[in-house]
Structure formats: structure tokens, C-alpha cells
Design an enzyme around this catalytic site. Sequence first.
Site, PDB file in Angstrom:
ATOM      1  N   ASP A   1      -7.884  -3.875  -0.451  1.00 20.30           N
ATOM      2  CA  ASP A   1      -8.476  -4.000  -1.786  1.00 20.30           C
ATOM      3  C   ASP A   1      -8.472  -5.448  -2.267  1.00 20.30           C
ATOM      4  OD1 ASP A   1      -8.913  -1.168  -2.227  1.00 20.30           O
ATOM      5  OD2 ASP A   1      -6.745  -0.995  -2.333  1.00 20.30           O
TER       6      ASP A   1
ATOM      7  N   HIS B   1       0.846  -1.195   0.000  1.00 15.51           N
ATOM      8  CA  HIS B   1       0.000   0.000   0.000  1.00 15.51           C
ATOM      9  C   HIS B   1       0.881   1.244   0.000  1.00 15.51           C
ATOM     10  CE1 HIS B   1      -3.071   2.924   1.257  1.00 15.51           C
ATOM     11  NE2 HIS B   1      -3.961   2.029   0.864  1.00 15.51           N
TER      12      HIS B   1
END
Length: 436
Positions: free
Chosen positions: A370, A313
Site C-alpha cells: 500500500d 501488514h
Amino acid sequence: MGKEPESQNTFTLINDKTGESYKLPVLDGSTGPSVIDVQKLYAQTGHFTYDPGFTSTGSCESRLTYIDGDKGILMHRGYSIEDLAEHSSYLEVCHALLYGDLPNKQEMEKFERNITYHTMVHEQINYFYRGFRRDAHPMAVMCGIVGALSAFYHDSLDIWDPEQREISAHRLIAKIPTLAAMTYKYNVGQPFMYPRNDLSYAENFLYMCFGLPAEPYKVNPVLASAMDKILILHADHEQNASTSTVRLAGSSQANPFTCISSGIASLWGPAHGGANQAVLEMLDEIGDKKNIPEFIKRAKDKDDPFRLMGFGHRVYKNFDPRAAVLKKSCDQVLENLGVSDPRLELAMELERIALEDDYFVSRKLFPNVDFYSGIILKAMGFPTSMFTVLFAVARTVGWISQWKEMIEEPTLRIGRPRQLYTGPVARPYVPMDKRK
């Protein structure tokens, strides 16, 4: 509650050419890095700062959300995301973001009632959908429909009236799931389902998406729980691109419906809200479990453009604190549904292999929120084109809370970033017949 920023020391800036020095205040928040106050920099030095993407610039003061990417910390109003996801509900988190604290029983009952009885939309909005093609991307529809709410709810457009601001906030949190479900139904050619006041927020959304008037629809509690956690985990994320868009639009004193529409447009960008969709597209590219080693090898090759989507991330350099929460829900959903989907099986195998590979472990490239949200939404039956819409449903409370916080600041000013101009200097006008 957080504390007001204080200036406890100064930062000295020295001009190498002139030798002049300038002292700039350093502000300390309640936690996190201190910031250099450059508001008077231009007046004092004749220079602007240059920060493409504003990644080193604090654009505002906020009491809502705090992120420490190195330590994997995400907090809303001081409450850890792990505690909120484990013990709270999405509407409790909404209350905390809007008002500063988790509600007591009486406050929660009042807030739930206010949201529940705002879930229906004006009947004429149904006709708006007929103006869109059935195959229009759901985010394109949402941009238009949400912006159009300002044409229907004139009684809550005065941004300087605290009561009207609150009504607008409640309407947006309540109605955007209804509009998102209508957008989905329109896309698949099914009749709209009116909201039900006897269902929870997450249950109602699933009912409006997957229910049919021809037969009763019972909401699966495991799916409702997973949806509630997805909403909690995406509720706010500090000053990201879409939130900054909402704040910038709101700084011009635009009404909240148009500001949230601008946030939806920003979220639509694949670099922002499309990450979970990109995970499913990556799985399609891999195709089969036997191909995973080849793609793992490609992901390690710095000269190969292929990247494992849903791993690592930009903000969280250690681990995404939301991912561990959602992994548990992901396992529960897949077990409950007993789905037999090659793409979902491929995702689980990819997760297993990557978590055992020292290359990814040493670089802390763990699955992020995600990765798991994409798998859950696919298992629930949502098409990938709806993934970003669901992100917008969750993020609405963050957007409206950020907008509300900004409007209530006495120092509110219209946003006006500066630039480093590199174009032509003054040139004479040349008549067309003399141009080469």
C-alpha cells in the site's frame, strides 16, 4: 493443481463439566495449517464455536490463492507472486485464477480477445452517471453502476449455466476498468473515452482515464508496466473481507454482478481497501521532511495513537512479498516522470529513515504494497479518492474466480454464521401507558 482435503487424524474435544469426549476430523490441505472440521460440532455437542472476525475459521475450501504470512509467501494457483509480477501480465494471471493454469499461446490469444471485445458497456449506462452528483465519491458510484449491470446483461444471469458464468466473468473483468475510468471522468467533468481494442489491458485503462478526444494520447510504457504490476499484485488475497462478502452474497445464489458490487462496498471500508489512501493522508499530516523524526518518535510511543501507515501488514508478519516488486516499479515511475512533488519526496525520505531505524527493522515493520502503490498512483495523477477504485479493478478477477469456484462446488450451501446471544431473555409485553 491442488489436492482434495483429507482426514488423516482426529481432534478430541473434552467437556470439563460432563467429562464427555468428542472426536472431530482434522483435514489436511495441499499446504498450510490443517483444520478441525466442526461441521457436526453442534449436532454432537449442542455447542457452536465462537470466533469474532472468523480469524481462526476456515470458511471454505479453495484452490486459488495461498498465503503464508510468517514466511512472506503469496501464491496464485501455485505460482509465486514474484514470478507472476516479473514475468507475467495481468490477463495471464486472470486466466490462471479463472481456469487453474497459465495459458499457452493459443489460450492466451483467445482469452485476450474475449476480454478485449467485452470492454465496451451498454450505451444507456452513460445516463446512469447523470443521476450522481459530480462530487460523489467514486466508490459510491461504482457500487451502484456495477450492481446495475445485471439490469443490462440478462443473457448471462443463469448461475447454473457454465457458459453464462464464463461470459459474466469475462464481462466483469473487461467492463469494470471501463466503468472505473468513466467514474473518474465524470468526477473531473471530462468526456468519457471509449476503450480501444489495439491497447493492452493496462494501457487501455490509462488511456480511458487520461486521454481526451481533442488530442491524441500516447500511453507511457513505464506507467503501463507499473499499472499492470499493481493489478497483478492486488488480483486476489485469499479470504479477506471483500472476498468473503462476495462468497456470502453468492451463497444465496445472487447473480455475479450484484455479488461483485457487494465486494466493492466491503472494499470501500478504510480498514480494508483504503490503506494506500491512508498513506497519502499520513504524509499530509507529517507535512514536511523536517517533521519526520517527530512522527517516527510518535510511532514508537505505544501511548500515542499515531501509526505509520503503509508499514507492516496484518497478514505478513515478516515482509510483504508484493512490496519489493512494487518498490522497483515505484522507483522507475518517479525517475521516468521526474515529478517534483513535496509529498512524494517526503514519502521517499520516510522510507529511507524507517528502513535505517532498528525499531522498525527489528519488528519487521517494512513498507508494504500500500505504501508504494499510493505513491505510484499519486505520481500518475490519480486523486486519492480513486485509489480504492483501482484496487477494485484489480481485485475483480479474484472476486469472480472465488465466486465461480464456490458456485461450482457440489457442497454449495447458503452462508449462515451463528452467534452468541447476550441480549434480554423472554420478557412480557407492557402496554405503552404502563411503561415507565
